[in-house]
Design a protein around this motif. Structure first.
Motif, PDB file in Angstrom:
ATOM      1  N   GLY A 193       0.784  -1.222   0.000  1.00  0.00           N
ATOM      2  CA  GLY A 193       0.000   0.000   0.000  1.00  0.00           C
ATOM      3  C   GLY A 193       0.816   1.273   0.000  1.00  0.00           C
ATOM      4  N   TYR A 194       2.139   1.149   0.051  1.00  0.00           N
ATOM      5  CA  TYR A 194       3.021   2.321   0.086  1.00  0.00           C
ATOM      6  C   TYR A 194       3.855   2.408  -1.194  1.00  0.00           C
ATOM      7  N   SER A 195       4.246   3.617  -1.540  1.00  0.00           N
ATOM      8  CA  SER A 195       5.282   3.842  -2.536  1.00  0.00           C
ATOM      9  C   SER A 195       6.506   4.394  -1.815  1.00  0.00           C
ATOM     10  N   GLY A 225       8.230   6.499   3.084  1.00  0.00           N
ATOM     11  CA  GLY A 225       7.271   6.144   2.051  1.00  0.00           C
ATOM     12  C   GLY A 225       6.008   6.957   2.163  1.00  0.00           C
ATOM     13  N   GLU A 226       5.142   6.794   1.182  1.00  0.00           N
ATOM     14  CA  GLU A 226       3.877   7.523   1.151  1.00  0.00           C
ATOM     15  C   GLU A 226       2.780   6.576   0.675  1.00  0.00           C
ATOM     16  N   SER A 227       1.607   6.727   1.255  1.00  0.00           N
ATOM     17  CA  SER A 227       0.472   5.891   0.877  1.00  0.00           C
ATOM     18  C   SER A 227      -0.686   6.773   0.447  1.00  0.00           C
ATOM     19  N   LYS A 233      -4.928   6.602  -0.476  1.00  0.00           N
ATOM     20  CA  LYS A 233      -6.156   5.825  -0.472  1.00  0.00           C
ATOM     21  C   LYS A 233      -7.333   6.787  -0.561  1.00  0.00           C
ATOM     22  N   SER A 280      -3.735  11.045   1.304  1.00  0.00           N
ATOM     23  CA  SER A 280      -2.379  10.505   1.364  1.00  0.00           C
ATOM     24  C   SER A 280      -1.788  10.732   2.744  1.00  0.00           C
ATOM     25  N   SER A 334       2.204  10.062   5.037  1.00  0.00           N
ATOM     26  CA  SER A 334       3.620   9.736   4.991  1.00  0.00           C
ATOM     27  C   SER A 334       3.995   8.899   6.201  1.00  0.00           C
ATOM     28  N   PRO A 392       6.126   0.274   8.599  1.00  0.00           N
ATOM     29  CA  PRO A 392       6.068   1.715   8.833  1.00  0.00           C
ATOM     30  C   PRO A 392       6.439   2.043  10.279  1.00  0.00           C
ATOM     31  N   PRO A 430      -2.868   6.961   9.039  1.00  0.00           N
ATOM     32  CA  PRO A 430      -3.463   6.273   7.885  1.00  0.00           C
ATOM     33  C   PRO A 430      -4.882   6.700   7.574  1.00  0.00           C
TER      34      PRO A 430
END
Length: 377
Positions: free
Chosen positions: A179-181, A198-200, A202, A206, A208, A223, A229
């Motif tokens: 779920g993260y980049s 990373g960053e997510s 949804k 978003s 971090s 994380p 989240p």
């Protein structure tokens, strides 16, 4: 590194936001005492050592410290290293015009990044070598441990990829959690533990998070707490370094008020702590932690939104140090009105960074016996 900065100027900021940032009161200048467990070398002599620069205009900075008198960094946007105060160029391969050395291990292995028209590359290098070693698929090399494992990133298919190299081969790929980049890979310790960010995203929201990879390649990245989240677009966490005990330091960037706060994560990484700010400064960073003595360094700043007002009344940025307990401490400036920054710290209390001299030129510097010359502003 992907970031969504929200820095809208406002005339009035709610008091509830300002209170925790403005409660510190000024303290008389006084020398610091080393914290319990921090070793002071027997031959430690406090000094602010100015290192040589390459010919030409521009600034220089120390980004990493090796054993004895070895330091690495950049001068006039070119990768260099120093032995004592003497500067040495790192040879540039054809097609590259600049770069920096980001780190060096106890055995003298240096790593960093090169850039040229439309390209970047990760590299390793040893003093005396005729050329650098380009690391496969690498765009940036951020750190190296004493076993010779190197971490950094590369770009493939438009996405950032985390990489760990062993010598000149890829040892493993550092995937973010589900779920993260990935936004960065920044540090590795001698145990092989790695930190990054990373960053997510949804439902158009978003958030971090700092990230941690264990030394076991079979373990998924996790994380670092705290993160949001539920979707809070103002908070960003940037781990910068990890010591041999797994302590991670970095910066929490609260973009809504343009404030950055030095931050620490301790195993098992279920909580995040912030030791405060330097004196009455309203912002600051952690950039590095010593390998074993829990001494952290970074830079004290001020927020354009929190103050002081008008912004031009804020003092220049200043290198800061934290012994692991108590308040953050300032390191002396090179010139009374010159900015300074700290990027590296060693177990023998050397701190590397940059400081502006009386001619307004950023010089590569090392504070020796740093805690003995640190003070409360």
């Amino acid at each position: 590194m992907m970031r969504r900065h929200i820095r809208t100027a406002v005339a009035v900021v709610a008091t509830s936001f300002l209170t925790p940032l403005l409660t510190a009161s000024p303290a008389p200048a006084s020398p610091a005492r080393p914290a319990d467990g921090v070793r002071t070398p027997a031959d430690c002599r406090p000094a602010l050592q100015v290192l040589a620069s390459l010919p030409g205009s521009g600034g220089s900075q120390v980004k990493g410290l090796g054993t004895s008198a070895l330091a690495v960094g950049s001068s006039h946007e070119l990768p260099v290293y120093w032995t004592g105060t003497r500067v040495h160029r790192v040879p540039l391969p054809a097609g590259f015009t600049g770069g920096e050395v980001a780190a060096v291990n106890a055995k003298g292995l240096m790593v960093g990044s090169l850039h040229g028209p439309g390209r970047t590359a990760a590299f390793s290098f040893r003093a005396g070598a005729r050329t650098v070693t380009l690391l496969p698929e690498g765009a940036h090399a951020a750190d190296v441990n004493d076993r010779g494992l190197i971490v950094g990133d590369g770009g493939k298919g438009g996405a950032l990829t985390g990489l760990e190299w062993d010598g000149a081969r890829i040892h493993r790929r550092l995937a973010p959690p589900a779920g993260y980049s990935l936004t960065s890979v920044t540090a590795i310790n001698n145990a092989g533990q790695i930190a990054g960010s990373g960053e997510s995203v949804k439902d158009e929201e978003s958030w971090s998070a700092g990230l941690f990879w264990s030394a076991r390649s079979s373990d998924a990245a996790v994380p670092l707490q705290r993160f949001w989240p539920a979707g809070v677009p103002y908070d960003y966490w940037y781990p910068r370094d990890i010591d041999r005990a797994g302590r991670i330091v970095g910066t929490h960037d609260f973009t809504r008020l343009d404030t950055r706060t030095p931050t620490q994560w301790l195993p098992p990484y279920t909580t995040e702590s912030e030791p405060g700010l330097l004196g009455e400064r309203t912002s600051g960073t952690f950039e590095a932690i010593s390998p074993t003595t829990n001494v952290s360094v970074g830079t004290a700043l001020d927020s354009n939104m929190v103050g002081p007002f008008p912004p031009e009344t804020a003092p220049p940025a200043q290198a800061q140090i934290w012994p692991g307990t108590g308040p953050l401490l300032a390191l002396p400036r090179l010139s009374p009105k010159g900015a300074s920054e700290a990027y590296a710290v060693s177990d023998d209390q050397r701190v590397g960074g940059s400081a502006v001299d009386a001619a307004s030129t950023p010089r590569a510097v090392i504070w020796t016996c740093a805690l003995r010359q640190a003070y409360r502003p």
